[in-house]
Scaffold this motif. Structure first.
Motif, mmCIF file in Angstrom:
data_model
loop_
_atom_site.group_PDB
_atom_site.id
_atom_site.type_symbol
_atom_site.label_atom_id
_atom_site.label_comp_id
_atom_site.label_asym_id
_atom_site.label_seq_id
_atom_site.Cartn_x
_atom_site.Cartn_y
_atom_site.Cartn_z
ATOM 1 N N PRO A 44 3.709 1.711 5.458
ATOM 2 C CA PRO A 44 2.551 2.005 6.293
ATOM 3 C C PRO A 44 1.324 2.310 5.441
ATOM 4 C CG PRO A 44 4.461 3.367 6.893
ATOM 5 C CD PRO A 44 4.804 2.681 5.623
ATOM 6 N N PRO A 45 0.113 2.061 5.943
ATOM 7 C CA PRO A 45 -0.119 1.578 7.301
ATOM 8 C C PRO A 45 -0.116 0.050 7.433
ATOM 9 C CG PRO A 45 -2.201 2.190 6.278
ATOM 10 C CD PRO A 45 -1.139 2.500 5.274
ATOM 11 N N VAL A 46 -0.305 -0.695 6.314
ATOM 12 C CA VAL A 46 -0.578 -2.132 6.487
ATOM 13 C C VAL A 46 0.279 -3.043 5.587
ATOM 14 C CG1 VAL A 46 -2.939 -1.844 7.395
ATOM 15 C CG2 VAL A 46 -2.590 -1.984 4.911
ATOM 16 N N ASN A 47 1.354 -2.472 5.000
ATOM 17 C CA ASN A 47 2.211 -3.291 4.116
ATOM 18 C C ASN A 47 1.417 -4.010 3.036
ATOM 19 O OD1 ASN A 47 4.778 -2.793 5.309
ATOM 20 N ND2 ASN A 47 4.237 -4.173 6.989
ATOM 21 N N SER A 48 0.506 -3.268 2.383
ATOM 22 C CA SER A 48 -0.184 -3.890 1.250
ATOM 23 C C SER A 48 0.859 -4.064 0.147
ATOM 24 C CB SER A 48 -1.367 -3.049 0.792
ATOM 25 O OG SER A 48 -0.941 -1.761 0.449
#
Ligand SMILES: CCCCCCCCCCCCC/C=C/C(=O)SCCNC(=O)CCNC(=O)[C@H](O)C(C)(C)COP(=O)(O)OP(=O)(O)OC[C@H]1O[C@@H](n2cnc3c(N)ncnc32)[C@H](O)[C@@H]1OP(=O)(O)O
Length: 277
Positions: A44-48
């Protein structure tokens, strides 16, 4: 096969096993009856995609080589994003060693995913820019929820999609469409992506997304696996070999490129803009 899947889903006997992962950055479940694996990105939050997430994916892909894996569905635990692409912090003011290690792990992970002999499906349940799009394009089949964005938008950030990212796109949407999209750094809506073939199917919602992913898998499991994988690898070998035979050069391009002051400035501005959103 669909009936079998329903029985497995609804039945009392749980045939789904959590695949022991050394980290919770990926959740991996294997259906012991069908051999189908669901790998869910969980950063989290955006699977970078930082080194640790890539390493967790790579380790899982290596482990699957010794499991009875008949197919893999790649998805994300984030409500809004499949993957935000490469973690910009890995490219912003790194040391040369750190950048080299990061890039090497990205190459390793891509090679494993792109060359997996079993069927792979990206169940794209959210935005999928840049490296997120690369992950999706590395799977054999892409299904996406509506009203999200996908594409190789690197140019818009002042960076360049490497040759192998570009090759993956060309292989899917053709050279002319890819050239236009790469030069402009286009992020397509799910609906536009379906029109140009960047994704194979649009789902109505997340439930439909997983149903469609399993339907694709069921179809593939009905095919003779050796013939299936031989054809797949035949199609992919030139793209794979192009990177495998030039990994060092590719790493050098990456390092030389990101250490340019102008590129660092662009990354800094982009990171600030993301934080201010
Ligand atoms: C042909 C020869 C070529 C030779 C040359 C080769 C040279 C090679 C050069 C280098 C190549 C690099 C290739 C790069 C590939 C990439 O993948 S770069 C990354 C691109 N990614 C993006 O542009 C996406 C950015 N993110 C977003 O647009 C949004 O976050 C989202 C995905 C649409 C989700 O939106 P939302 O749900 O509203 O979340 P946010 O509030 O925006 O973000 C939450 C927090 O996450 C942080 N964040 C987002 N994305 C990233 C990221 N990619 N890396 C790191 N961090 C990210 C964001 O800042 C927020 O942080 P906080 O404010 O601290 O919460």
């Amino acid at each position: 096969m669909f009936v079998l899947r329903q029985c497995l889903t609804l039945g009392t006997k749980s045939s789904v096993r959590n695949f022991a992962a050394a980290t919770n950055l990926v959740n991996v479940k294997i259906n012991e009856d069908t051999g189908v694996v669901i790998m869910e990105l969980n950063k989290p939050p955006v699977n970078s995609l930082n080194y640790e997430l890539l390493e967790a994916m790579h380790r899982t892909l290596v482990k699957l080589e010794n499991e009875r894996c008949s197919g893999m569905i790649l998805t994300s635990s984030s409500p809004n994003t499949f993957s935000a692409g490469l973690d910009l912090l890995e490219m912003y003011k790194p040391t040369v060693d750190k950048a080299r290690k990061f890039w090497g792990m990205l190459q390793n992970t891509w090679i494993k995913l792109y060359s997996a002999p079993y069927p792979t499906v990206a169940a794209i349940n959210g935005h999928s820019p840049a490296g997120g799009c690369l992950l999706a394009m590395s799977c054999e089949y892409r299904i996406m929820v509506p009203k999200k964005k996908i594409g190789l938008n690197e140019t818009q950030l002042g960076i360049v999609a490497p040759q192998w990212f570009q090759d993956c796109m060309k292989n899917i949407i053709g050279s002319r469409q890819a050239e236009k999209a790469l030069i402009a750094g286009t992020l397509f809506s799910s609906e536009e992506a379906a029109k140009i073939g960047l994704i194979d199917e649009l789902a109505t919602d997340k439930e439909d997304l997983m149903k469609k992913a399993h339907d694709f898998m069921d179809e593939q499991l009905g095919l003779p696996p050796l013939a299936r994988s031989t054809v797949k690898i035949g199609f992919r070998k030139d793209t794979l070999n192009r990177l495998i035979n030039s990994r060092e050069v590719d790493t050098k391009y990456f390092i030389d490129f990101i250490f340019q002051p102008k590129v660092q400035e662009s990354l800094e501005m982009y990171l600030q803009a993301l934080k201010k959103k």
